[in-house]
Design an enzyme around this catalytic site. Structure first.
Site, PDB file in Angstrom:
ATOM      1  N   GLY A  36     -13.564  -3.710  -0.643  1.00  0.00           N
ATOM      2  CA  GLY A  36     -13.165  -4.870  -0.324  1.00  0.00           C
ATOM      3  C   GLY A  36     -14.906  -5.236   0.250  1.00  0.00           C
ATOM      4  O   GLY A  36     -16.189  -4.381  -0.377  1.00  0.00           O
TER       5      GLY A  36
ATOM      6  N   LYS B 155      -4.157  -1.141  -9.846  1.00  0.00           N
ATOM      7  CA  LYS B 155      -4.401  -1.521  -8.545  1.00  0.00           C
ATOM      8  C   LYS B 155      -3.309  -2.304  -7.927  1.00  0.00           C
ATOM      9  O   LYS B 155      -3.389  -2.880  -6.500  1.00  0.00           O
ATOM     10  CB  LYS B 155      -5.513  -2.939  -9.048  1.00  0.00           C
ATOM     11  CG  LYS B 155      -5.868  -3.079  -7.965  1.00  0.00           C
ATOM     12  CD  LYS B 155      -6.759  -2.735  -7.009  1.00  0.00           C
ATOM     13  CE  LYS B 155      -7.423  -3.056  -6.294  1.00  0.00           C
ATOM     14  NZ  LYS B 155      -7.205  -5.039  -5.253  1.00  0.00           N
TER      15      LYS B 155
ATOM     16  N   GLU C 178      -0.313  -1.246   0.244  1.00  0.00           N
ATOM     17  CA  GLU C 178      -1.585  -2.036   1.741  1.00  0.00           C
ATOM     18  C   GLU C 178      -0.294  -2.265   2.274  1.00  0.00           C
ATOM     19  O   GLU C 178      -0.461  -2.513   3.206  1.00  0.00           O
ATOM     20  CB  GLU C 178      -2.670  -2.587   0.610  1.00  0.00           C
ATOM     21  CG  GLU C 178      -3.084  -2.967   1.570  1.00  0.00           C
ATOM     22  CD  GLU C 178      -4.828  -3.601   0.884  1.00  0.00           C
ATOM     23  OE1 GLU C 178      -4.110  -5.015   1.058  1.00  0.00           O
ATOM     24  OE2 GLU C 178      -5.309  -3.477   0.051  1.00  0.00           O
TER      25      GLU C 178
END
Length: 302
Positions: free
Chosen positions: A114, A164, A171
């Site tokens: 991020g 990913k 997450e």
């Protein structure tokens, strides 16, 4: 090394800075001329020495597919395209095969970090042939954190983006767990000073994490999160993770539930819960909650 970078938004712009800070020469292109180093994709490619390496950081789906198609016409044998966006892993085999028609290599790279990646480094999960990985390895070494944080997930196109995708699914579940715990602590009268409780969990507990750090900072700034709506978007990777679990017959109870919780957040009034309330009333006479009629009160018989 010399590298072209397409897409200079929040992630791409910071990646350009981190690469330059690491001594690399970056030629960046973005549709926003205020961000770009050159005025066209062709000019960016022209500025690179051979073998040319171009890293694509644009939104997943058609923007990425069209950019890679354009690069196919501009690049040649021995050059390399890196897709560092959040593309669906199934797109990677298609893009790799298309570029291979001209002898252009392809690497897919999931990137996590991020807006903090500029300072802390980016976690990188990449897929592709070893010889293609080698061409972009110096950039990987600069972008990743000082210790660890990078993995060659496999030689098959899509391996990096699949890794990913699963990362993002996990997450979702972690965020949902923290959020549900926060809501329960907020609800009861027996507990006071919820931000301090979350702060204490950041040190020495088995649930400490960067996500916990971020939530703690958020509720220290706005204890009851009054400034926010209870509406959560999803970028697509949670959906793809659940679909991959279905395709491979892998039980994924928690990640699936966390994805569906985001869908619930977008409903002002759940149609499914209306049906459940109706059924409970029919079989057990349980009270239902209704909107008040004009000038009246809700649930006059409850």
């Amino acid at each position: 090394m010399h590298i072209g970078l397409v897409g200079l938004g929040k992630m791409g712009g910071n990646m350009r800075t981190r690469l330059r800070n690491g001594g690399h020469t970056v030629v960046g292109y973005d549709r926003n001329p205020d961000l770009a180093d050159v005025d066209s994709l062709a000019a960016m490619v022209e500025a690179l020495p051979a073998p040319k390496v171009v890293w694509v950081m644009v939104p997943a789906g058609e923007p990425t597919r069209s950019t890679i198609a354009d690069l196919k016409e501009l690049l040649g044998e021995g050059d390399l395209v890196v897709d560092g966006g959040n593309s669906k892993y199934t797109d990677d085999a298609i893009n790799a095969a298309s570029l291979a028609e001209k002898g252009i290599g392809f690497v897919d790279c999931g990137v996590s970090g991020g807006v903090w990646g500029l300072q802390n480094g980016y976690a990188l999960m990449y897929g592709g042939a070893a010889e293609d990985i080698a061409k972009v390895q110096p950039a990987f070494d600069t972008l990743k954190p000082e210790e660890g944080g990078a993995v060659h997930a496999g030689p098959t196109p899509g391996a990096g983006h699949f890794a990913k995708m699963v990362h993002n699914g996990i997450e979702y579940a972690m965020m949902q767990s923290y959020a549900e715990g926060w809501e329960l602590l907020e609800k009861v009268d027996i507990v006071e000073n919820v931000p301090a409780i979350f702060e204490s969990w950041r040190h020495g507990t088995v649930i400490r994490s960067w996500l916990l750090d971020l939530l703690t900072e958020a509720i220290e700034d706005d204890e009851h999160l009054d400034a926010l709506r209870g509406y959560a978007d999803d970028s697509g990777e949670g959906r793809w993770t659940v679909q991959a679990a279905i395709d491979n017959a892998v039980p994924m109870h928690v990640i699936a539930a966390s994805l569906f919780a985001r869908f619930t957040s977008r409903q002002d009034d759940s149609p499914a819960m209306k049906a459940i309330a109706a059924m409970r009333n029919q079989f057990g006479g349980h009270a239902v909650h209704t909107d008040p009629p004009p000038g009246g009160e809700a649930n006059p018989d409850a």
